[in-house]
Design an enzyme around this catalytic site. Sequence first.
Site, PDB file in Angstrom:
ATOM      1  N   GLY A 187       3.760   0.543  -5.176  1.00 21.47           N
ATOM      2  CA  GLY A 187       3.482   0.202  -6.568  1.00 21.47           C
ATOM      3  C   GLY A 187       3.111  -1.267  -6.631  1.00 21.47           C
ATOM      4  O   GLY A 187       3.291  -2.004  -5.663  1.00 21.47           O
ATOM      5  N   CYS A 246       5.991   1.101   1.317  1.00 18.18           N
ATOM      6  CA  CYS A 246       5.498  -0.166   0.760  1.00 18.18           C
ATOM      7  C   CYS A 246       6.501  -0.719  -0.263  1.00 18.18           C
ATOM      8  O   CYS A 246       7.618  -1.052   0.101  1.00 18.18           O
ATOM      9  CB  CYS A 246       4.102   0.047   0.183  1.00 18.18           C
ATOM     10  SG  CYS A 246       3.232  -1.485  -0.123  1.00 18.18           S
ATOM     11  N   TYR A 247       6.129  -0.754  -1.543  1.00 20.50           N
ATOM     12  CA  TYR A 247       7.092  -1.245  -2.544  1.00 20.50           C
ATOM     13  C   TYR A 247       8.381  -0.426  -2.475  1.00 20.50           C
ATOM     14  O   TYR A 247       9.484  -0.965  -2.631  1.00 20.50           O
ATOM     15  CB  TYR A 247       6.479  -1.142  -3.949  1.00 20.50           C
ATOM     16  CG  TYR A 247       7.455  -1.518  -5.060  1.00 20.50           C
ATOM     17  CD1 TYR A 247       7.752  -2.841  -5.338  1.00 20.50           C
ATOM     18  CD2 TYR A 247       8.080  -0.521  -5.818  1.00 20.50           C
ATOM     19  CE1 TYR A 247       8.655  -3.177  -6.343  1.00 20.50           C
ATOM     20  CE2 TYR A 247       8.981  -0.845  -6.831  1.00 20.50           C
ATOM     21  CZ  TYR A 247       9.262  -2.179  -7.083  1.00 20.50           C
ATOM     22  OH  TYR A 247      10.154  -2.507  -8.074  1.00 20.50           O
ATOM     23  N   HIS A 280       1.143   2.359   4.961  1.00 21.58           N
ATOM     24  CA  HIS A 280       0.913   3.599   4.197  1.00 21.58           C
ATOM     25  C   HIS A 280       0.632   4.779   5.132  1.00 21.58           C
ATOM     26  O   HIS A 280      -0.517   4.980   5.540  1.00 21.58           O
ATOM     27  CB  HIS A 280      -0.256   3.403   3.224  1.00 21.58           C
ATOM     28  CG  HIS A 280       0.103   2.487   2.104  1.00 21.58           C
ATOM     29  ND1 HIS A 280       0.601   2.937   0.906  1.00 21.58           N
ATOM     30  CD2 HIS A 280       0.101   1.133   2.029  1.00 21.58           C
ATOM     31  CE1 HIS A 280       0.874   1.901   0.125  1.00 21.58           C
ATOM     32  NE2 HIS A 280       0.577   0.794   0.784  1.00 21.58           N
ATOM     33  N   GLU A 282       0.386   7.748   4.359  1.00 25.56           N
ATOM     34  CA  GLU A 282      -0.353   8.817   3.676  1.00 25.56           C
ATOM     35  C   GLU A 282      -1.865   8.667   3.771  1.00 25.56           C
ATOM     36  O   GLU A 282      -2.597   9.622   3.527  1.00 25.56           O
ATOM     37  CB  GLU A 282       0.077   8.895   2.196  1.00 25.56           C
ATOM     38  CG  GLU A 282      -0.410   7.774   1.270  1.00 25.56           C
ATOM     39  CD  GLU A 282       0.457   6.507   1.312  1.00 25.56           C
ATOM     40  OE1 GLU A 282       1.198   6.326   2.300  1.00 25.56           O
ATOM     41  OE2 GLU A 282       0.360   5.705   0.361  1.00 25.56           O
ATOM     42  N   ASP A 289     -14.253  23.619  -9.743  1.00 20.93           N
ATOM     43  CA  ASP A 289     -12.991  23.358 -10.437  1.00 20.93           C
ATOM     44  C   ASP A 289     -12.818  24.260 -11.661  1.00 20.93           C
ATOM     45  O   ASP A 289     -11.796  24.927 -11.824  1.00 20.93           O
ATOM     46  CB  ASP A 289     -12.909  21.894 -10.887  1.00 20.93           C
ATOM     47  CG  ASP A 289     -13.158  20.943  -9.740  1.00 20.93           C
ATOM     48  OD1 ASP A 289     -13.005  21.384  -8.588  1.00 20.93           O
ATOM     49  OD2 ASP A 289     -13.511  19.781  -9.989  1.00 20.93           O
ATOM     50  N   LYS A 329      -9.914  18.262  -4.377  1.00 20.24           N
ATOM     51  CA  LYS A 329     -10.978  19.279  -4.328  1.00 20.24           C
ATOM     52  C   LYS A 329     -10.785  20.296  -3.204  1.00 20.24           C
ATOM     53  O   LYS A 329     -10.936  21.496  -3.414  1.00 20.24           O
ATOM     54  CB  LYS A 329     -12.313  18.545  -4.177  1.00 20.24           C
ATOM     55  CG  LYS A 329     -13.517  19.415  -4.091  1.00 20.24           C
ATOM     56  CD  LYS A 329     -13.885  20.022  -5.423  1.00 20.24           C
ATOM     57  CE  LYS A 329     -14.876  19.189  -6.166  1.00 20.24           C
ATOM     58  NZ  LYS A 329     -15.145  19.617  -7.519  1.00 20.24           N
TER      59      LYS A 329
END
Length: 510
Positions: free
Chosen positions: A55, A82-83, A169, A171, A227, A366
């Site tokens: 964040g 991280c944060y 990170h 991710e 979508d 997606k």
Amino acid sequence: MNHELIIVLDFGAQYRQLIARRVREAGVYCEVMPHDTPVSVLQDKNPKGVILTGGPSVVYDPDAPIADKALFHLGIPVLGICYGAQLMGYVLGGSVARATHREYGKKLLTVNPQNPLFEQVNPNTVCWMSHTYYLNSLPAGFSITASTDTCPAAAIANVEAKLYGVQFHPEVVHTEEGTQMLHNFLYNICGCKGDWVMQDFAQETILHLQQKIGNKKVLCGLSGGVDSSVAAMLVHQAVGQQLTCIFVDHGLLRKNEGDEVEETFASFNINLIRVNAGKRFLSKLQGITEPEQKRKIIGEEFIRVFEEEARKIGAVDFLVQGTIYPDVIESGTKNAATIKTHHNVGGLPDVIEFSEILEPLRDLFKDEVRKVGAAIGLPPEMVNRQPFPGPGLAIRVIGEVTFEKLEVLREADHIYRSEIAHAGLQDHIWQYFAVYTGLRSVGVMGDERTYDTTIALRAVTSIDGMTADWARIPHEVLERIANRIINEVPHVNRVVYDITSKPPGTIEWE
Ligand code: XMP
């Protein structure tokens, strides 16, 4: 349906859903919850583990989002990113300091492979960093488990307490072994078995929609894109004929697209109304050149058309939209900047005559939507369609949109698409389309001077549309496309190929 659960506590990270998506990809169900969710509520959900996101805050800010210390004493494994890692360290008695330089980008990371988070990870690996503050003193019971040359505490752990923190990170794809690290957290540390697949998402969403909608009526805005088609099919499978799909042909579609969409849905026994509103949209767009204004006008007009159709049907309570996560994040949130107002999110007018908007795909990317589509039996040619933006060709005609420009663009785009299919490249490129640049340049054709239109060709590869690389289409294919466009489309005398990646560019030009 009681699945193993991982809770992602959101501290304002732009990529909180990316973390959730990685967890889902690893086969574990995951929910994103606000950072101030009471610990008792978390505990009641009986999660196998908790992930604290990054964040933009600094733990010492007076209004920084802070975690409840009790969270770290539940015996539930926690991974702070991280944060989230700084916060865990700070709350448990460590401290955080400002680095002399912001650390941003790929960094070489040295890890302790004995640590459960780094099992099967190379001792020297590449991670992605983005931070200014770092942990400069650790709480009791913690040790450093990875470092970079500028960040000594790049990862910390208290293995006994099952508490882990990473400054980088895991991710993002740039952390080369991030998937292995998250897998280690989920399976080795949290003890997950992996009991979740996309089929579950589809079934649970259908069940949820049935409960929510009851016997009321629903409208769905269908564009024919992946979508909205998947969203419509989920609702159709949930409530059948209570759903009416409105396909607004805004006159900004590709060549033959309107008829193709109508034909496809005719085969699914879905109530479908096609509204031909091309003239109406074009008159609203007259004189408008600013991309955000175009998006807002089209978004609003869409809703107005829906409302009119809804009134004809009478007593419609819900509107279904195929909004997906990148639409939400790129339209800006409390903590993330607005890049473009995707017409189906920020473009919504303030007054909407539906009691509620349903967005069953709002948390998905997606490629996940495609998996849901396949899971509920949509044909491959539909789920593998390339993305097409809601505002359509209006954001591919730079400057004012006119019927004449749209016709030129439609023809050029049609040639482009058919040549890509002819070369068998359609499944290797995320998106490929022509842009009417509005630029005129001088050329020579048949000994005559021309002063005419430039068409740009755009083609990108991507996994989720959030980042993209320009596609390396073979030169001979590009040559054929350019030749055909110039020879077959009146008013085009130059074709250029866009070699900008995202970032710094975006996929669409507007
Ligand atoms: P950008 O241009 O932001 O596009 O890099 C990322 C992806 O989103 C699509 N896109 C949209 N999709 N409504 C949509 O449904 C919109 O307003 C919109 N704008 C862009 C774009 O085609 C690409 O796939």
